[in-house]
Structure formats: C-alpha cells, structure tokens
Design an enzyme around this catalytic site. Structure first.
Site, PDB file in Angstrom:
ATOM      1  CG  ASP A 125       9.362 -36.151  -0.238  1.00  0.00           C
ATOM      2  OD1 ASP A 125       9.307 -35.261   0.625  1.00  0.00           O
ATOM      3  OD2 ASP A 125      10.327 -36.939  -0.345  1.00  0.00           O
ATOM      4  CG  MET A 126       4.556 -32.698  -5.852  1.00  0.00           C
ATOM      5  SD  MET A 126       3.012 -33.654  -5.758  1.00  0.00           S
ATOM      6  CE  MET A 126       2.009 -32.622  -4.688  1.00  0.00           C
ATOM      7  NE  ARG A 175      10.302 -30.555   1.781  1.00  0.00           N
ATOM      8  CZ  ARG A 175      10.285 -31.896   1.756  1.00  0.00           C
ATOM      9  NH1 ARG A 175      10.055 -32.554   0.632  1.00  0.00           N
ATOM     10  NH2 ARG A 175      10.483 -32.580   2.865  1.00  0.00           N
ATOM     11  CE  LYS A 178      15.418 -22.664  -7.937  1.00  0.00           C
ATOM     12  NZ  LYS A 178      16.777 -22.469  -8.485  1.00  0.00           N
ATOM     13  N   GLY A 179      11.201 -28.224  -7.882  1.00  0.00           N
ATOM     14  CA  GLY A 179      10.700 -29.405  -8.621  1.00  0.00           C
ATOM     15  C   GLY A 179      11.865 -30.072  -9.323  1.00  0.00           C
ATOM     16  NE  ARG A 280      13.738 -45.252 -10.441  1.00  0.00           N
ATOM     17  CZ  ARG A 280      13.639 -45.805  -9.227  1.00  0.00           C
ATOM     18  NH1 ARG A 280      13.288 -45.077  -8.206  1.00  0.00           N
ATOM     19  NH2 ARG A 280      13.899 -47.076  -9.050  1.00  0.00           N
TER      20      ARG A 280
END
Ligand code: FDA
Length: 299
Positions: A125-126, A175, A178-179, A280
């Site tokens: 994942d980013m 993948r 959008k972020g 979070r």
C-alpha cells in the site's frame, strides 16, 4: 470540509469502542483470521477476488513488528490451505518503516518469501508523502527477488506520473487510487477534477504500455469512463482489475462490473486495530466522517 464532518471527526475519538463499533464494522471483516476468512469465502462465492489487510500502521516496537510479520506469513498459509482467491496488501509502517527502516525491509522480505512459497501476490500500500520514496525503493528490493509484487500510486500526487514513467514495463502491477491522506498543495492536486483526470491518465498510461492496472475507486465517473475506454481499446481482461473497499456502497456497480466479465477485487481489512485505524483515518481526512454517518443510516 463541512462543519458537520469537522464536528463528527472531533468527537469520534472520545466515543467508547462499544458505541464506535457499528461505525467501523461495516468496513472491517472482524477481529480474528477466522472471521476474515469467512468473509473472503463469501466474497469468493459471489464472484469477487479479495486482497486482505491486517489493520495497523506506524508500529513503534520491534516485538510488535515481529508479531505483524509472522501474522502476515501465516496468512499466506491460511489463504492457500483454504484455497481462496485472495492476495495480501500491507502497509510498510506496520512492519516498522519510520521506526526502523532496515527492520522493515527485513520483515518485508520475510513476508515476500511466504508469498513466493505459496505462489501468491503481495501489494505494498502507499502511505503519506514522507514515505513515498522509501516505499518505492523497498518495492524494487522485492522485485529483485520475486515479480509477483505490486505497489500503489496516488493520483493526487503531482509526482505520480513521473513515478509511473520510471516503472513502466512488463512486470509492472500498480494500483491507482486517489490518495487518502491530506497532502499540501505544493505536492498534491487539491481540485477534485484534476485528481480525477490524473487518475484516468495514469490508468491509460499503464494499459497503453505492458503493465497491469488495479483501478481502485468508488468514483462512478472514473469507473464509467475507464470501462468505456477499456472496451473501445479492446484491452484484454487479464490486464486490469477494478478494486473497491469492503463495505463501501456502490449502487450495484460492483456486481455490474463482475457480471460484465471484469475482474473485481474487494479490499478487506480486519484485525484488532480496527478502532485506532478508524479514528486515525477520521483525523487524517475528516471528510470520511460524512461517509460513515451516511452508511450508519443506510444500514
Ligand atoms: P471519492 O472519495 O470521490 O468517492 C466516490 C464516492 O464513493 C463518494 O461519492 C462516496 O459516496 C463513496 N465513498 C468513497 N469512499 C467511501 C467510504 N470510505 N465509505 C463510504 N462511501 C465512500 N489510499 C492511499 O492513500 N493508499 C492506498 O494504498 C490506498 N489503497 C486503496 C485500495 C482500494 C481498493 C481503494 C478502493 C482505495 C484505496 N485507497 C488508498 C483510498 C483512496 O485513495 C481514496 O481515498 C478512497 O478510495 C476514496 O476515493 P474514491 O476514489 O473512492 O473517490
């Protein structure tokens, strides 16, 4: 951000876990591995593939990173034993990135070894922008050992087109999303339309090349635009998949995509850290509070 979202995100951390659970449970496939595997089996039976994520991030003890690493390794074994159509997505800060980068690398390579043993795929994942370079570097370390590994690019980041260009090639499996983090205007598009255009352009770049695209969005405009483009360009169905988060309502679009012969993968998070994770997420992007309230009333 509306006052409503701001207020909800401000009070949510003070709501006791028992009351907060209904907010989160729609998005989380339980606490235990067995609960998660149950959800995956049901999704597989309905024709959806899955990517499984153990909730958690920003681990700050070596003991905890060890626990998380072993849990991911075991998850690959459990997925294989149950013969599920399911791979794994993980966050590198969960394995220690930011706390001890060398340890995170060692842990990642240990998880990758299990992916290789079980001939399964691993998606990294980013996370937020201070980690982008480090995550891409570790992705390349993985690629030296095993090519069934992929990463994520966020279309709101201005740098993503350049990052994609550097990685275009046959082994590319990326993948596009959008972020989810709040990023400053110096490095990230803020305008909804610009983020959409960037998303569409990144996916087209992958598919015009030789890579594999995971199209991760619930934005029906993006989904419709890309589906039409894919059909017009006659892109083979083994070159891409649509991805959505578990529990997000899609007005039947998920099922429509599946029925039209596209691969659809559901991102399923589970684990003990569901509460910290939800809070979070809410603090990082209070707009999510609106979604959660909306979902609560849809139930
Ligand atoms: P947008 O936010 O415009 O949402 C489109 C519509 O979908 C909205 O109108 C809303 O109704 C609905 N919707 C969206 N999210 C919802 C929610 N949580 N609950 C209810 N309704 C919702 N980000 C990141 O930074 N790194 C990553 O690695 C990933 N990985 C990832 C995997 C997958 C499979 C998905 C789908 C998403 C991610 N993301 C992510 C998150 C992503 O960056 C983004 O924040 C969310 O997907 C929301 O953006 P949309 O593209 O869905 O559009």
């Amino acid at each position: 951000m509306t006052l409503f979202n701001k207020t909800i995100s401000a009070i949510l951390p003070f709501i006791p876990r028992t009351f907060a659970k209904p907010f989160a449970s729609r998005y989380v496939a339980g606490v235990t591995v067995d609960e998660a595997l149950n959800v995956i089996q049901k999704l597989n039976d309905s024709g959806f593939d899955v990517t499984l994520d153990i909730l958690g991030e920003h681990t700050t003890s070596s003991n905890k990173t060890e626990e998380v690493t072993l849990a991911y390794k075991e998850l690959y074994n459990r997925i294989s034993a149950a013969e599920l159509d399911c791979n794994i997505s993980l966050k590198l800060t969960h394995l220690g990135l930011g706390f001890d980068d060398k340890l995170a690398e060692i842990n990642l390579l240990r998880v990758l070894e299990s992916a290789l043993q079980q001939n399964n795929f691993l998606r990294i994942d980013m996370e937020n922008s201070p980690y982008t370079d480090r995550i891409l570097k570790l992705y390349h370390r993985c690629l030296e050992k095993y090519d069934r590994v992929g990463f994520v690019l966020q279309s709101y980041l201005i740098r993503s087109t350049g990052d994609l260009e550097k990685n275009l090639g046959e082994k590319l499996n990326v993948r596009i999303c959008k972020g989810i983090y709040l990023e400053p205007a110096e490095i990230a598009f803020q305008d909804r339309e610009e983020i959409r255009e960037s998303f569409i352009s990144l996916v087209k770049m992958i598919l015009e090349g030789k890579g594999y695209a995971a199209i991760a969005t619930h934005d029906l405009y993006i989904i419709d635009t890309l589906e039409t483009w894919i059909l017009n360009k006659n892109i083979q169905s083994n070159r891409y998949e649509f991805q959505m988060l578990y529990g997000v309502p899609t007005k039947g679009r998920l099922e429509e995509l599946r029925d039209s012969g596209h691969k659809v993968r559901v991102y399923v998070p589970f684990g003990e850290e569901w509460y910290a994770y939800s809070v979070r997420r809410m603090k990082e992007n209070p707009n999510l509070a609106g979604y959660i309230i909306k979902n609560l009333f849809h139930r």
